[in-house]
Design a protein around this motif. Structure first.
Motif, mmCIF file in Angstrom:
data_model
loop_
_atom_site.group_PDB
_atom_site.id
_atom_site.type_symbol
_atom_site.label_atom_id
_atom_site.label_comp_id
_atom_site.label_asym_id
_atom_site.label_seq_id
_atom_site.Cartn_x
_atom_site.Cartn_y
_atom_site.Cartn_z
ATOM 1 N N GLU A 94 65.391 42.138 -10.741
ATOM 2 C CA GLU A 94 66.498 42.867 -10.342
ATOM 3 C C GLU A 94 67.709 42.465 -11.150
ATOM 4 O O GLU A 94 68.410 43.484 -11.495
ATOM 5 C CB GLU A 94 66.940 42.592 -8.830
ATOM 6 C CG GLU A 94 65.615 42.685 -7.681
ATOM 7 C CD GLU A 94 65.969 42.114 -6.595
ATOM 8 O OE1 GLU A 94 66.686 41.252 -6.226
ATOM 9 O OE2 GLU A 94 65.197 42.801 -5.458
ATOM 10 N N ASP A 97 67.327 44.743 -14.299
ATOM 11 C CA ASP A 97 67.487 46.031 -14.095
ATOM 12 C C ASP A 97 68.993 46.174 -14.189
ATOM 13 O O ASP A 97 69.548 47.342 -14.877
ATOM 14 C CB ASP A 97 67.130 46.486 -12.554
ATOM 15 C CG ASP A 97 65.753 46.637 -12.557
ATOM 16 O OD1 ASP A 97 64.947 46.772 -13.724
ATOM 17 O OD2 ASP A 97 65.043 46.597 -11.493
ATOM 18 N N SER A 106 66.846 51.326 -19.620
ATOM 19 C CA SER A 106 65.973 51.063 -18.862
ATOM 20 C C SER A 106 64.994 50.663 -19.576
ATOM 21 O O SER A 106 64.542 50.824 -20.606
ATOM 22 C CB SER A 106 65.677 52.093 -17.906
ATOM 23 O OG SER A 106 65.130 53.448 -18.427
ATOM 24 N N TYR A 186 56.667 44.836 -7.544
ATOM 25 C CA TYR A 186 57.955 45.479 -7.895
ATOM 26 C C TYR A 186 57.841 46.453 -9.103
ATOM 27 O O TYR A 186 58.711 47.779 -8.731
ATOM 28 C CB TYR A 186 58.850 44.372 -8.179
ATOM 29 C CG TYR A 186 60.358 44.631 -8.752
ATOM 30 C CD1 TYR A 186 61.159 44.911 -7.608
ATOM 31 C CD2 TYR A 186 60.723 44.914 -9.843
ATOM 32 C CE1 TYR A 186 62.471 45.275 -7.902
ATOM 33 C CE2 TYR A 186 61.800 45.477 -10.163
ATOM 34 C CZ TYR A 186 62.793 45.261 -9.368
ATOM 35 O OH TYR A 186 64.246 45.793 -9.637
ATOM 36 N N TYR A 187 57.326 46.243 -9.937
ATOM 37 C CA TYR A 187 57.045 47.138 -11.240
ATOM 38 C C TYR A 187 55.963 48.195 -10.924
ATOM 39 O O TYR A 187 56.296 49.524 -11.264
ATOM 40 C CB TYR A 187 56.957 46.547 -12.442
ATOM 41 C CG TYR A 187 58.135 46.002 -13.026
ATOM 42 C CD1 TYR A 187 59.181 46.450 -13.164
ATOM 43 C CD2 TYR A 187 57.924 44.255 -13.231
ATOM 44 C CE1 TYR A 187 60.269 45.748 -13.635
ATOM 45 C CE2 TYR A 187 59.015 43.729 -13.750
ATOM 46 C CZ TYR A 187 60.090 44.459 -14.007
ATOM 47 O OH TYR A 187 61.522 43.748 -14.456
ATOM 48 N N ARG A 190 57.841 51.114 -9.234
ATOM 49 C CA ARG A 190 58.768 51.701 -10.155
ATOM 50 C C ARG A 190 57.937 52.502 -11.186
ATOM 51 O O ARG A 190 58.614 53.208 -12.357
ATOM 52 C CB ARG A 190 59.723 50.850 -10.718
ATOM 53 C CG ARG A 190 60.611 50.572 -9.626
ATOM 54 C CD ARG A 190 61.429 49.055 -9.964
ATOM 55 N NE ARG A 190 62.338 48.749 -9.010
ATOM 56 C CZ ARG A 190 62.057 48.360 -7.691
ATOM 57 N NH1 ARG A 190 61.007 48.424 -7.426
ATOM 58 N NH2 ARG A 190 63.250 48.149 -6.807
ATOM 59 N N ASN A 191 56.763 52.665 -11.088
ATOM 60 C CA ASN A 191 55.996 53.451 -12.040
ATOM 61 C C ASN A 191 55.877 52.773 -13.509
ATOM 62 O O ASN A 191 55.720 53.738 -14.238
ATOM 63 C CB ASN A 191 56.502 55.086 -11.998
ATOM 64 C CG ASN A 191 55.310 55.846 -12.216
ATOM 65 O OD1 ASN A 191 53.990 55.695 -11.914
ATOM 66 N ND2 ASN A 191 55.531 57.100 -13.004
#
Length: 224
Positions: A94, A97, A106, A186-187, A190-191
């Motif tokens: 996080e 990011d 990103s 988590y990833y 987010r694809n």
């Protein structure tokens, strides 16, 4: 490209990170290197990290995140980077990011090198280092020395690191499950997750990784 590399201990992250960074013409940023540079230069973050390490305590995420920010702010990362060892957990992810968003960029992908759990144990527990030069690395099964217990390159004594014993490796895998598996989820959500097999010759794994990253960058779907 901006890539994070993850995988079990023994999956070959360090080796592949070096080859992939070269192929992609981006710097490899490893947690180990960040700590060594900050400590050797006596930076504030390095001194704080060393205090925790000397006390036998884990270095807080905030210090690691600060080191990562400092490294990613350097000019050679303008066209991308490959992160090896950071982030290690969802909190660090996080924070990453936020750092990237502040710079208007990103992540492109998170490369997950996959090997069976028992293969991870075999790879790490069989590793031996040279006491004279610890860049000389052997493996009792895959790359044994010609003379038992001696380095082929300089004749130095070979030894097993304390954190490479089978018992310690299994403990490290348990830590990975607790801290890093949530990072995978988590990833994936987010694809960004790209999963490949890390079994086989080094060059084949590198090519497999490059092909998967190209496919991922050309698609809106994650590569599994």
């Amino acid at each position: 490209m901006r890539i994070v590399m993850v995988g079990l201990p023994g999956a070959g992250k360090g080796t592949q990170a070096a080859y992939l960074a070269d192929n992609l013409s981006v710097p490899r940023i490893s947690t180990g290197d960040m700590f060594r540079v900050n400590i050797s230069r006596g930076t504030e973050l390095g001194r704080r990290a060393q205090d925790y390490m000397r006390a036998g305590q884990l270095v807080p995420d905030e210090i690691t995140i600060g080191m990562a920010k400092s490294r990613m702010d350097q000019s050679d990362t303008a066209d991308g980077f490959l992160l090896d060892g950071f982030p290690r957990n969802e909190h660090q992810a996080e924070a990453l990011d936020r750092l990237l968003k502040d710079n208007g960029v990103s992540l492109d992908a998170v490369l997950d090198l996959q090997i069976p759990r028992e293969e991870a144990v075999r790879r790490v527990a069989g590793r031996r280092l040279c006491r004279t030069d610890d860049s000389h690395v052997f493996h009792m099964t895959y790359n044994p020395p010609r003379s038992a217990g001696l380095c082929d390159l300089c004749g130095g004594e070979l030894y097993q690191r304390q954190d490479d014993t089978e018992h310690t490796v299994r403990s490290r895998l348990d830590v990975y499950d607790r801290a890093t598996e949530p990072l995978i989820a988590y990833y994936r959500a987010r694809n960004l997750l790209v999963r490949i097999s890390a079994l086989g010759p080094v060059a084949e794994i590198t090519q497999r990784s490059m092909d998967a990253l190209r496919q991922h960058s050309a698609s809106d779907r994650p590569v599994s």
